[in-house]
Design an enzyme around this catalytic site. Structure first.
Site: not given
Length: 310
Positions: A225, A273
């Site tokens: 994250r 991502h």
């Protein structure tokens, strides 16, 4: 018949309708999977945080919410969510993460960038990497993804230290926990991989103080994250040489703004991502099997601990 509400962005329905119906049937369930059930008729919600359901109050009959995402930080604090919440632990997502993490760990360990992007016509066959057993790796986060990556890197010969907030015991992995354990895990680490959930306790876990604990010229790999890292502290560590390179797949703001310094920094690799994604076929089987457990009176798997945030 069970009414199952699919709450996600429209493109996800196109991907999941067929495999999820097939998995529910395979699990022996008679279901009506739809995007349009009246809230008070819904038995289970298959849920993505960017889908249409944001208020769970009307879903008075709902027995559990099955997340389509591994991360639940955007929904776990929703005050209307009183139903059990199950995060997604998808074996294909785990496999993909292991492959991505292993690939970038080996890339940095072997110094592959020097030969791929920095050819200059000079023959330097006196520069070579250490073998894996001399390259200590630390993984922050020992959940399903972190544990699988730790085991894969151990099999390649790396000495792996893992850290988690609560104590874990994984064969062949040096497992540490707590504040003192974090400092010990980071001290002299040459490669650090972040696979922690995003919670108030993990935000900026890599900061000026903790980055200084690493071996000089360490590598950072973050497919976890974005907020796990203090961006400014990382840039400073890169500029000073304390960190040699950072490979980042996740960011505080996504998509990463075009003017963000990470894009132009010569010692940062940005990937958008894509470290790993859920696959509809395998994710559908996990969800269907968990619903079947609920209907059989068995405990749900992968329940989120609201007090911890994951």
């Amino acid at each position: 018949m069970l009414n199952i509400l699919f709450s996600a962005q429209p493109p996800r329905w196109d991907e999941y309708e067929t495999p999820l119906n097939a998995a529910l049937t395979k699990a022996g369930l008679t279901t009506n999977l739809s995007r349009d059930h009246a809230p008070d008729t819904v038995d289970y919600i298959v849920f993505a945080p960017n889908g249409p359901v944001t208020d769970f109050t009307p879903y008075t009959r709902t027995k559990a919410v099955m997340s389509l995402w591994a991360g639940v930080e955007t929904v776990v604090d929703n005050p209307t969510l009183t139903q059990p919440l199950c995060k997604l632990v998808d074996p294909s997502l785990t496999d993909g993460m292991v492959e991505w993490v292993t690939g970038h760990t080996l890339r940095h360990h072997l110094g592959m960038d020097d030969h791929i992007t920095k050819q200059d016509g000079v023959w330097r066959n006196f520069i070579y990497p250490p073998v894996a057993k001399h390259r200590p790796v630390t993984i922050l986060g020992l959940g399903a993804l972190g544990a699988a990556c730790a085991e894969a890197l151990h099999r390649l010969g790396f000495p792996v230290t893992g850290w988690s907030r609560s104590a874990k015991d994984i064969p062949n992995i040096r497992c540490l926990s707590g504040d003192a354990g974090l400092r010990e895990a980071l001290k002299d680490a040459e490669i650090v991989i972040l696979l922690l959930p995003q919670t108030p306790a993990t935000e900026n876990i890599l900061n000026t103080e903790t980055l200084a604990l690493l071996a000089q010229g360490a590598f950072i790999i973050n497919p976890g994250r974005g907020p796990l890292i203090d961006d400014d502290a990382l840039v400073a560590a890169l500029d000073s040489g304390q960190v040699a390179h950072a490979t980042l797949d996740v960011f505080r703001t996504e998509p990463l703004p075009s003017d963000h310094p990470f894009w132009a920094h010569p010692s940062v690799t940005v990937t958008p991502h894509i470290a790993s994604s859920t696959r509809p076929e395998t994710a559908s089987e996990v969800i269907a099997q968990n619903i079947a457990r609920g209907e059989a009176g068995q405990p749900f798997l992968h329940l989120v601990d609201r007090s911890r945030g994951y």
